[in-house]
Design a protein around this motif. Sequence first.
Motif, PDB file in Angstrom:
ATOM      1  N   VAL A 111     -15.812  53.751 144.188  1.00 25.06           N
ATOM      2  CA  VAL A 111     -16.573  54.519 143.200  1.00 25.06           C
ATOM      3  C   VAL A 111     -17.423  53.595 142.333  1.00 25.06           C
ATOM      4  O   VAL A 111     -17.284  52.372 142.391  1.00 25.06           O
ATOM      5  CB  VAL A 111     -15.649  55.368 142.287  1.00 25.06           C
ATOM      6  N   ASN A 112     -18.258  54.177 141.522  1.00 30.60           N
ATOM      7  CA  ASN A 112     -19.181  53.430 140.683  1.00 30.60           C
ATOM      8  C   ASN A 112     -18.470  52.469 139.737  1.00 30.60           C
ATOM      9  O   ASN A 112     -17.548  52.867 139.029  1.00 30.60           O
ATOM     10  CB  ASN A 112     -20.026  54.380 139.830  1.00 30.60           C
ATOM     11  N   GLY A 113     -18.925  51.238 139.755  1.00 29.11           N
ATOM     12  CA  GLY A 113     -18.458  50.274 138.767  1.00 29.11           C
ATOM     13  C   GLY A 113     -17.055  49.728 138.977  1.00 29.11           C
ATOM     14  O   GLY A 113     -16.524  49.052 138.103  1.00 29.11           O
ATOM     15  N   ARG A 143     -28.666  51.322 143.190  1.00 26.44           N
ATOM     16  CA  ARG A 143     -28.538  51.047 141.768  1.00 26.44           C
ATOM     17  C   ARG A 143     -29.528  49.998 141.296  1.00 26.44           C
ATOM     18  O   ARG A 143     -29.822  49.032 142.003  1.00 26.44           O
ATOM     19  CB  ARG A 143     -27.114  50.587 141.433  1.00 26.44           C
ATOM     20  N   ALA A 144     -30.025  50.197 140.087  1.00 27.29           N
ATOM     21  CA  ALA A 144     -30.980  49.261 139.510  1.00 27.29           C
ATOM     22  C   ALA A 144     -30.423  47.838 139.555  1.00 27.29           C
ATOM     23  O   ALA A 144     -29.320  47.584 139.070  1.00 27.29           O
ATOM     24  CB  ALA A 144     -31.298  49.661 138.070  1.00 27.29           C
ATOM     25  N   GLY A 195     -21.916  52.202 144.716  1.00 24.18           N
ATOM     26  CA  GLY A 195     -20.790  52.974 144.219  1.00 24.18           C
ATOM     27  C   GLY A 195     -21.076  54.456 144.380  1.00 24.18           C
ATOM     28  O   GLY A 195     -22.225  54.885 144.290  1.00 24.18           O
ATOM     29  N   LEU A 197     -18.998  58.475 143.738  1.00 27.84           N
ATOM     30  CA  LEU A 197     -17.794  59.233 143.436  1.00 27.84           C
ATOM     31  C   LEU A 197     -17.414  60.017 144.683  1.00 27.84           C
ATOM     32  O   LEU A 197     -18.288  60.556 145.366  1.00 27.84           O
ATOM     33  CB  LEU A 197     -18.035  60.165 142.245  1.00 27.84           C
ATOM     34  N   ASP A 230     -10.500  50.159 140.634  1.00 26.27           N
ATOM     35  CA  ASP A 230     -10.446  49.610 139.287  1.00 26.27           C
ATOM     36  C   ASP A 230      -9.021  49.819 138.775  1.00 26.27           C
ATOM     37  O   ASP A 230      -8.536  50.952 138.732  1.00 26.27           O
ATOM     38  CB  ASP A 230     -11.469  50.366 138.425  1.00 26.27           C
ATOM     39  N   THR A 232      -7.836  49.912 135.976  1.00 25.58           N
ATOM     40  CA  THR A 232      -7.689  50.742 134.774  1.00 25.58           C
ATOM     41  C   THR A 232      -7.694  52.234 135.113  1.00 25.58           C
ATOM     42  O   THR A 232      -7.443  53.067 134.248  1.00 25.58           O
ATOM     43  CB  THR A 232      -8.814  50.481 133.738  1.00 25.58           C
ATOM     44  N   THR A 233      -8.004  52.553 136.360  1.00 23.81           N
ATOM     45  CA  THR A 233      -8.064  53.952 136.756  1.00 23.81           C
ATOM     46  C   THR A 233      -6.687  54.602 136.724  1.00 23.81           C
ATOM     47  O   THR A 233      -5.691  53.989 137.088  1.00 23.81           O
ATOM     48  CB  THR A 233      -8.627  54.073 138.185  1.00 23.81           C
ATOM     49  N   LYS A 257      -9.774  43.990 138.373  1.00 26.10           N
ATOM     50  CA  LYS A 257      -9.619  44.086 136.916  1.00 26.10           C
ATOM     51  C   LYS A 257      -8.160  44.139 136.453  1.00 26.10           C
ATOM     52  O   LYS A 257      -7.860  44.713 135.408  1.00 26.10           O
ATOM     53  CB  LYS A 257     -10.392  45.286 136.363  1.00 26.10           C
TER      54      LYS A 257
ATOM     55  N   GLY B 109     -17.902  47.704 133.666  1.00 28.97           N
ATOM     56  CA  GLY B 109     -18.207  48.763 134.636  1.00 28.97           C
ATOM     57  C   GLY B 109     -18.031  50.181 134.128  1.00 28.97           C
ATOM     58  O   GLY B 109     -18.090  51.132 134.909  1.00 28.97           O
ATOM     59  N   ARG B 152     -38.430  52.195 134.169  1.00 29.35           N
ATOM     60  CA  ARG B 152     -38.428  53.572 134.679  1.00 29.35           C
ATOM     61  C   ARG B 152     -38.670  54.580 133.578  1.00 29.35           C
ATOM     62  O   ARG B 152     -39.295  55.609 133.802  1.00 29.35           O
ATOM     63  CB  ARG B 152     -37.079  53.884 135.327  1.00 29.35           C
ATOM     64  N   MET B 221     -12.423  58.311 134.395  1.00 30.16           N
ATOM     65  CA  MET B 221     -11.302  58.161 135.336  1.00 30.16           C
ATOM     66  C   MET B 221     -10.204  57.235 134.810  1.00 30.16           C
ATOM     67  O   MET B 221      -9.196  57.025 135.472  1.00 30.16           O
ATOM     68  CB  MET B 221     -11.824  57.602 136.669  1.00 30.16           C
ATOM     69  N   GLY B 223      -7.035  55.558 133.046  1.00 31.78           N
ATOM     70  CA  GLY B 223      -5.674  56.058 132.899  1.00 31.78           C
ATOM     71  C   GLY B 223      -5.082  55.781 131.526  1.00 31.78           C
ATOM     72  O   GLY B 223      -5.771  55.825 130.508  1.00 31.78           O
ATOM     73  N   LYS B 246     -19.201  59.262 133.985  1.00 31.82           N
ATOM     74  CA  LYS B 246     -18.747  59.640 135.342  1.00 31.82           C
ATOM     75  C   LYS B 246     -18.001  60.969 135.347  1.00 31.82           C
ATOM     76  O   LYS B 246     -17.047  61.158 136.105  1.00 31.82           O
ATOM     77  CB  LYS B 246     -17.908  58.503 135.953  1.00 31.82           C
TER      78      LYS B 246
END
Lengths: 305, 304
Positions: A111-113, A143-144, A195, A197, A230, A232-233, A257, B109, B152, B221, B223, B246
């Motif tokens: 996923v993103n990041g 992504r930029a 990334g 979702l 990640d 922290t998810t 991370k 991130g 942009r 997302m 936790g 997100k």
Amino acid sequence: MADIFSKWIKGLDKTRKVTFSRLTSVFGTNEIDDYLWDDLEEILIQADLGIDTSADILKSLKRTAADQGLFKANDLVKFLKIELMNRLKDVPDPFQDAKDAKPFVILMVGVNGSGKTTTTAKLAKIYQQSGKKVMIAAGDTFRAAAIDQLQVWGDRLNIPVIAGKEGGDSAAVAYDAVQAAIARGSDILIIDTAGRLQSRFNLMEELKKVHRVIGKALDGAPHATWIVLDATTGQNALSQAKSFKESVKVNGAILAKLDTSAKGGMAFAIARELDLPIIYAGLGEKPEDLERFNRESFVEGIIGD
Amino acid sequence: MFENLTERLNKVFAGLTRRGKLSAEDVDVAMREVRIALLEADVHYSVVKSFVANVKERAVGVEVSEALNPGQQVIKIVHEELIKTLGPSERLNLTGEKPRVVMFVGLQGSGKTTQTAKVAKFLRGQGERILLVAADPYRPAAVKQLQTLGQRIDVEVFYQEGIAPPELCKRAFVYAQKGGFSVMMIDTAGRSQLDQALMDELGAIQKIVHPVEILLVVDSMIGQEALHVAEGFRDTVKITGLILSKMDGDSRGGAAISIRSVTGVPIKFLGTGEGIDALESYDPSRLSSRILGMGDIIGLIERA
Ligand SMILES: Nc1nc2c(ncn2[C@@H]2O[C@H](COP(=O)(O)OP(=O)(O)OP(=O)(O)O)[C@@H](O)[C@H]2O)c(=O)[nH]1
Ligand SMILES: Nc1nc2c(ncn2[C@@H]2O[C@H](COP(=O)(O)OP(=O)(O)OP(=O)(O)O)[C@@H](O)[C@H]2O)c(=O)[nH]1
Ligand SMILES: [Mg+2]
Ligand SMILES: [Mg+2]
């Protein structure tokens, strides 16, 4: 052993201090009673193990306590560690015993990041240091400045980067990269992707196409598809791993991370429900901050000594 | 993965008739289910504990109405309390002398750079003259990322190579003052609250440019760690608002409750996509039903 994992242990030091003191107060001189089980549940849930896994562990620990006739809380620590350890596997990096696959192609998804691009660079450095000829590919054309980001890593580490144009076709970049890796006799090619979702249907379809095209460019590739999670998810990590596994046959995970104080407890649910081994752990933002996943260090991080 | 809370509560109350008061025992059993729902949504353990205790107190003795069955009655109370905890949506507080400084902070991130650009575009649409400041010299191509986004949306990006972020922000401030910019927005590097040196850097920037808004960007997302992240950042700088990023995924976003309880600052935006326009103000009722995992039933209950 202490040497190999010294960085991990250092990285988790601050977390360990917090957990340790909490654990001391929980186990300390206490007897095993309902309060203790509640406290234990609290520790596990706060490490993001989730309700089901935590309940499962407590149940099995209660059985052990009864079977072994334990009554001091302190005696439980050892069994808790074993309980946690047994739920994870230490597996070798599949690249190590893939002698015939050349180039060995790894596709990085997530996923993103979550840490894909940084981890791509870290892996490249590890393989390069073991004497392999490495190439990386900037499959994130969306992504930029994603391409620039990987390019900077390539320059820093002196590793060739295959890239297309921002806004270009990611599958085409992947295809070109495989061809280039074959042509230049690379041992290993790591392809970064954008990334996405897991709930975004079109983006997941696009990723499937990238996966397919790599197989067309080289039979049997990608040899490894790794999801970068990640640490922290929370509970969403399981849904991520599930979707990516279904879409592109993910066969390994990297927990990034882990140094940020998060415990990464969702790894247990992922191991249990998806049988997905964790292969590496990210422990910082520098290129050398990646280590082979080690369940003992990981479990130490969750419960302290 | 999530069994609907309504179904679970209906099961719990299966034996209960529609009328009468909710007894302490009924509520006890129901709260066990509510607790699970909240933990599955990543609300922090300690926050769940106090929340459930609160709701329990409110729910015992409540008269079950004609319109709602006991399960729905409990959900109504939980939902109302969640809305209260989440608080109303608030706008940015852009007052005081120009340029007004808005700073974005958060973990690695989490979505800082992207939300910085989104908010810049949003404010530009309201007629503000914006200067973006690229204060992340650490992550490879982080500056380039902001510059690309700035291009942009046609907003100028301030950056000078080799200058530490606090000094860079100071120079940007002077530049913004002279150039007649109304808002200066700082994109900072991702950092963990455990990294003291980098946290001190945020404090230094705050001291120099006195932001009117310091927005903590949090990945929806996230936790249980959300609570410690919020504490860590709050202890270093004066957080004034939250952005949950997100939210276009399928996470429950329960971290919002944990962070709200710790910081007490309002949620100001939701990030709902990678695109530059994917920014929404949030609605506490919708977020509450999302956290509880029940989109459909809430309308019914609110009308009852
Ligand atoms: N502390 C810490 N930070 C990390 C780690 N891995 C990555 N990061 C940081 O996390 C942020 C995101 O990392 P990226 O590698 O850009 O993540 P990505 O998955 O490629 O992101 P997208 O391509 O935008 O989806 C960056 O600031 C990285 O420096 C890690 O193990 N520890
Ligand atoms: N789907 C989705 N993606 C988002 C959202 N906001 C940001 N992203 C993506 O998340 C990833 C990380 O976003 P960034 O803005 O680079 O995050 P950051 O906090 O600046 O990262 P660092 O500077 O490395 O700490 C990128 O791939 C973004 O496109 C969002 O609301 N929805
Ligand atoms: Mg990337
Ligand atoms: Mg950034």
